[in-house]
Design a protein around this motif. Structure first.
Motif, PDB file in Angstrom:
ATOM      1  N   ARG A 116     -25.158  37.930 -47.731  1.00 20.13           N
ATOM      2  CA  ARG A 116     -23.851  37.879 -48.391  1.00 20.13           C
ATOM      3  C   ARG A 116     -23.086  39.183 -48.179  1.00 20.13           C
ATOM      4  NH1 ARG A 116     -26.236  35.213 -52.957  1.00 20.13           N
ATOM      5  NH2 ARG A 116     -26.418  37.219 -53.998  1.00 20.13           N
ATOM      6  N   LEU A 117     -23.761  40.300 -48.417  1.00 16.69           N
ATOM      7  CA  LEU A 117     -23.104  41.597 -48.249  1.00 16.69           C
ATOM      8  C   LEU A 117     -22.722  41.827 -46.798  1.00 16.69           C
ATOM      9  CD1 LEU A 117     -22.146  44.278 -49.352  1.00 16.69           C
ATOM     10  CD2 LEU A 117     -24.496  45.129 -49.238  1.00 16.69           C
ATOM     11  N   LEU A 118     -23.584  41.416 -45.882  1.00 18.07           N
ATOM     12  CA  LEU A 118     -23.287  41.563 -44.461  1.00 18.07           C
ATOM     13  C   LEU A 118     -21.990  40.839 -44.098  1.00 18.07           C
ATOM     14  CD1 LEU A 118     -24.428  42.474 -41.597  1.00 18.07           C
ATOM     15  CD2 LEU A 118     -25.280  40.133 -41.427  1.00 18.07           C
ATOM     16  N   LEU A 119     -21.846  39.594 -44.549  1.00 18.69           N
ATOM     17  CA  LEU A 119     -20.653  38.829 -44.215  1.00 18.69           C
ATOM     18  C   LEU A 119     -19.402  39.398 -44.885  1.00 18.69           C
ATOM     19  CD1 LEU A 119     -21.809  35.100 -44.103  1.00 18.69           C
ATOM     20  CD2 LEU A 119     -21.301  36.640 -42.222  1.00 18.69           C
ATOM     21  N   VAL A 120     -19.542  39.913 -46.105  1.00 14.89           N
ATOM     22  CA  VAL A 120     -18.405  40.562 -46.760  1.00 14.89           C
ATOM     23  C   VAL A 120     -17.925  41.744 -45.920  1.00 14.89           C
ATOM     24  CG1 VAL A 120     -17.735  41.991 -48.724  1.00 14.89           C
ATOM     25  CG2 VAL A 120     -18.948  39.850 -49.118  1.00 14.89           C
ATOM     26  N   PHE A 179     -25.006  29.479 -37.391  1.00 13.82           N
ATOM     27  CA  PHE A 179     -25.804  30.175 -38.403  1.00 13.82           C
ATOM     28  C   PHE A 179     -24.898  30.673 -39.525  1.00 13.82           C
ATOM     29  CE2 PHE A 179     -27.403  34.086 -40.205  1.00 13.82           C
ATOM     30  CZ  PHE A 179     -28.750  33.837 -40.439  1.00 13.82           C
ATOM     31  N   ASP A 180     -23.786  31.325 -39.147  1.00 10.56           N
ATOM     32  CA  ASP A 180     -22.852  31.836 -40.149  1.00 10.56           C
ATOM     33  C   ASP A 180     -22.306  30.707 -41.014  1.00 10.56           C
ATOM     34  OD1 ASP A 180     -23.180  34.374 -39.090  1.00 10.56           O
ATOM     35  OD2 ASP A 180     -21.343  34.303 -37.905  1.00 10.56           O
ATOM     36  N   GLY A 181     -21.883  29.625 -40.366  1.00  6.38           N
ATOM     37  CA  GLY A 181     -21.334  28.503 -41.110  1.00  6.38           C
ATOM     38  C   GLY A 181     -22.350  27.866 -42.037  1.00  6.38           C
ATOM     39  N   ALA A 182     -23.586  27.755 -41.572  1.00  9.22           N
ATOM     40  CA  ALA A 182     -24.646  27.172 -42.405  1.00  9.22           C
ATOM     41  C   ALA A 182     -24.876  28.025 -43.638  1.00  9.22           C
ATOM     42  CB  ALA A 182     -25.926  27.040 -41.596  1.00  9.22           C
ATOM     43  N   VAL A 184     -22.703  30.129 -45.113  1.00 11.64           N
ATOM     44  CA  VAL A 184     -21.554  30.008 -46.014  1.00 11.64           C
ATOM     45  C   VAL A 184     -21.604  28.684 -46.762  1.00 11.64           C
ATOM     46  CG1 VAL A 184     -19.043  29.810 -46.117  1.00 11.64           C
ATOM     47  CG2 VAL A 184     -20.092  31.567 -44.678  1.00 11.64           C
ATOM     48  N   SER A 185     -21.921  27.602 -46.071  1.00 10.21           N
ATOM     49  CA  SER A 185     -22.025  26.297 -46.729  1.00 10.21           C
ATOM     50  C   SER A 185     -23.146  26.288 -47.760  1.00 10.21           C
ATOM     51  CB  SER A 185     -22.264  25.203 -45.684  1.00 10.21           C
ATOM     52  OG  SER A 185     -21.165  25.084 -44.810  1.00 10.21           O
ATOM     53  N   PHE A 186     -24.255  26.906 -47.429  1.00 11.71           N
ATOM     54  CA  PHE A 186     -25.376  27.010 -48.357  1.00 11.71           C
ATOM     55  C   PHE A 186     -24.964  27.768 -49.620  1.00 11.71           C
ATOM     56  CE2 PHE A 186     -29.324  29.459 -49.523  1.00 11.71           C
ATOM     57  CZ  PHE A 186     -29.971  28.403 -50.126  1.00 11.71           C
ATOM     58  N   GLN A 187     -24.145  28.808 -49.454  1.00 12.48           N
ATOM     59  CA  GLN A 187     -23.703  29.603 -50.590  1.00 12.48           C
ATOM     60  C   GLN A 187     -22.688  28.869 -51.460  1.00 12.48           C
ATOM     61  OE1 GLN A 187     -24.714  33.063 -51.474  1.00 12.48           O
ATOM     62  NE2 GLN A 187     -26.344  32.039 -50.346  1.00 12.48           N
ATOM     63  N   SER A 188     -22.080  27.823 -50.931  1.00 13.28           N
ATOM     64  CA  SER A 188     -21.078  27.093 -51.709  1.00 13.28           C
ATOM     65  C   SER A 188     -21.696  26.259 -52.816  1.00 13.28           C
ATOM     66  CB  SER A 188     -20.261  26.183 -50.784  1.00 13.28           C
ATOM     67  OG  SER A 188     -21.059  25.105 -50.305  1.00 13.28           O
ATOM     68  N   ALA A 189     -23.010  26.160 -52.831  1.00 11.40           N
ATOM     69  CA  ALA A 189     -23.735  25.442 -53.893  1.00 11.40           C
ATOM     70  C   ALA A 189     -23.298  23.985 -54.000  1.00 11.40           C
ATOM     71  CB  ALA A 189     -23.561  26.159 -55.230  1.00 11.40           C
ATOM     72  N   ASP A 190     -23.126  23.342 -52.835  1.00 10.11           N
ATOM     73  CA  ASP A 190     -22.747  21.926 -52.861  1.00 10.11           C
ATOM     74  C   ASP A 190     -23.960  20.996 -52.872  1.00 10.11           C
ATOM     75  OD1 ASP A 190     -23.681  22.264 -50.304  1.00 10.11           O
ATOM     76  OD2 ASP A 190     -21.767  21.876 -49.312  1.00 10.11           O
ATOM     77  N   GLY A 191     -25.145  21.586 -53.012  1.00 13.73           N
ATOM     78  CA  GLY A 191     -26.354  20.783 -53.162  1.00 13.73           C
ATOM     79  C   GLY A 191     -27.033  20.402 -51.867  1.00 13.73           C
ATOM     80  N   ILE A 192     -26.470  20.787 -50.722  1.00 12.31           N
ATOM     81  CA  ILE A 192     -27.098  20.461 -49.444  1.00 12.31           C
ATOM     82  C   ILE A 192     -28.120  21.545 -49.107  1.00 12.31           C
ATOM     83  CG2 ILE A 192     -26.723  20.076 -46.984  1.00 12.31           C
ATOM     84  CD1 ILE A 192     -23.905  19.153 -47.659  1.00 12.31           C
ATOM     85  N   ILE A 194     -30.601  24.115 -47.176  1.00 13.95           N
ATOM     86  CA  ILE A 194     -30.436  24.871 -45.924  1.00 13.95           C
ATOM     87  C   ILE A 194     -31.210  24.204 -44.784  1.00 13.95           C
ATOM     88  CG2 ILE A 194     -32.397  26.431 -46.326  1.00 13.95           C
ATOM     89  CD1 ILE A 194     -28.968  27.368 -44.809  1.00 13.95           C
ATOM     90  N   ALA A 195     -32.311  23.522 -45.096  1.00 15.58           N
ATOM     91  CA  ALA A 195     -33.100  22.867 -44.047  1.00 15.58           C
ATOM     92  C   ALA A 195     -32.276  21.815 -43.313  1.00 15.58           C
ATOM     93  CB  ALA A 195     -34.347  22.233 -44.656  1.00 15.58           C
ATOM     94  N   ARG A 196     -31.389  21.132 -44.037  1.00 11.50           N
ATOM     95  CA  ARG A 196     -30.544  20.121 -43.387  1.00 11.50           C
ATOM     96  C   ARG A 196     -29.584  20.788 -42.394  1.00 11.50           C
ATOM     97  NH1 ARG A 196     -26.401  15.933 -46.432  1.00 11.50           N
ATOM     98  NH2 ARG A 196     -25.054  15.536 -44.635  1.00 11.50           N
ATOM     99  N   PHE A 197     -28.964  21.883 -42.816  1.00 12.53           N
ATOM    100  CA  PHE A 197     -28.059  22.591 -41.907  1.00 12.53           C
ATOM    101  C   PHE A 197     -28.794  23.092 -40.671  1.00 12.53           C
ATOM    102  CE2 PHE A 197     -25.657  23.497 -45.964  1.00 12.53           C
ATOM    103  CZ  PHE A 197     -24.574  22.692 -45.657  1.00 12.53           C
ATOM    104  N   MET A 198     -29.991  23.604 -40.871  1.00  8.29           N
ATOM    105  CA  MET A 198     -30.753  24.144 -39.742  1.00  8.29           C
ATOM    106  C   MET A 198     -31.193  23.030 -38.792  1.00  8.29           C
ATOM    107  SD  MET A 198     -30.899  27.504 -39.907  1.00  8.29           S
ATOM    108  CE  MET A 198     -29.152  27.325 -40.341  1.00  8.29           C
TER     109      MET A 198
END
Length: 216
Positions: A116-120, A179-182, A184-192, A194-198
């Motif tokens: 998170r800090l890295l992307l900020v 990787f970046d998009g996955a 960010v999506s994981f951090q959005s807490a939409d319930g998906i 991370i294994a699905r994104f990967m």
């Protein structure tokens, strides 16, 4: 008469503990508030340590950020190396790519604060006063692309060295973007999970890679 044990060792241990407490608190708070939004008074409250302890270990807030990023980078890549030990020798490119990225997803889940800090820091200019930390950010991004290239090349190793190199060179930047998009999506807490994104990223990379192979 027996000589008393020196107190220096105890002081050193306490000093190391307080330095680590400061680093842990700074990583936690900065990953939520960012660098500019993290004040020394907040860190004092988080750790219970006096402000003098911060300046004993770090000459400035910028120096603290640099140390946080250096520690986070080392921990992240150590975790990646541990996760990817003993990769499968056989299997299809899809199976191998999934193996790598699913284990990468496990690392993501355990290194959220650092990422998170890295992307900020990547997306903002708030840490311009901390050039050493920004150099660490660039180094991490460069190493990340190199690592992504390694994973893609390993997945396509069965196609031959030259073909695997070509596919990895072509797709490593896209893999990093995925990787970046996955994350960010994981951090959005939409319930998906991370294994699905990967898994989906692995499948996408392999489909593109197979289209790039000679004779396809």
């Amino acid at each position: 008469m027996e000589t008393p044990a020196p107190k220096a060792h105890t002081s050193n241990r306490r000093g190391r503990r307080s330095r680590q407490e400061i680093l842990d608190a700074a990583a936690r708070v900065m990953s939520v508030r960012g660098y500019a939004g993290t004040s020394m008074s907040t860190l004092v409250k988080e750790t219970g340590l006096p402000k003098s302890a911060f300046y004993h270990h770090f000459e400035s807030k910028a120096g603290l950020l640099s140390a946080v990023m250096a520690q986070g980078a080392q921990g992240f890549f150590d975790a990646m190396r541990d996760a990817h030990r003993d990769p499968p020798e056989g299997g299809t490119p899809r199976e191998r790519m999934r193996w790598y990225l699913l284990r990468t997803g496990e690392v993501i889940e355990n290194r959220e604060e650092f990422l998170r800090l890295l992307l900020v820091l990547v997306m903002s200019h708030e840490a311009a006063e901390a050039p050493e930390a920004l150099r660490t950010v660039r180094t991490v991004r460069d190493e990340g692309r190199t690592y992504m290239r390694h994973m893609i090349r390993s997945a396509f190793a069965g196609a031959g060295g030259a073909a695997a190199d070509a596919v990895a060179d072509a797709l490593a930047p896209f893999g990093m973007a995925g990787f970046d998009g996955a994350f960010v999506s994981f951090q959005s807490a939409d319930g998906i999970p991370i294994a699905r994104f990967m898994t989906e990223l692995a499948d996408g990379l392999v489909s593109l890679g197979e289209a790039l192979l000679p004779g396809r």
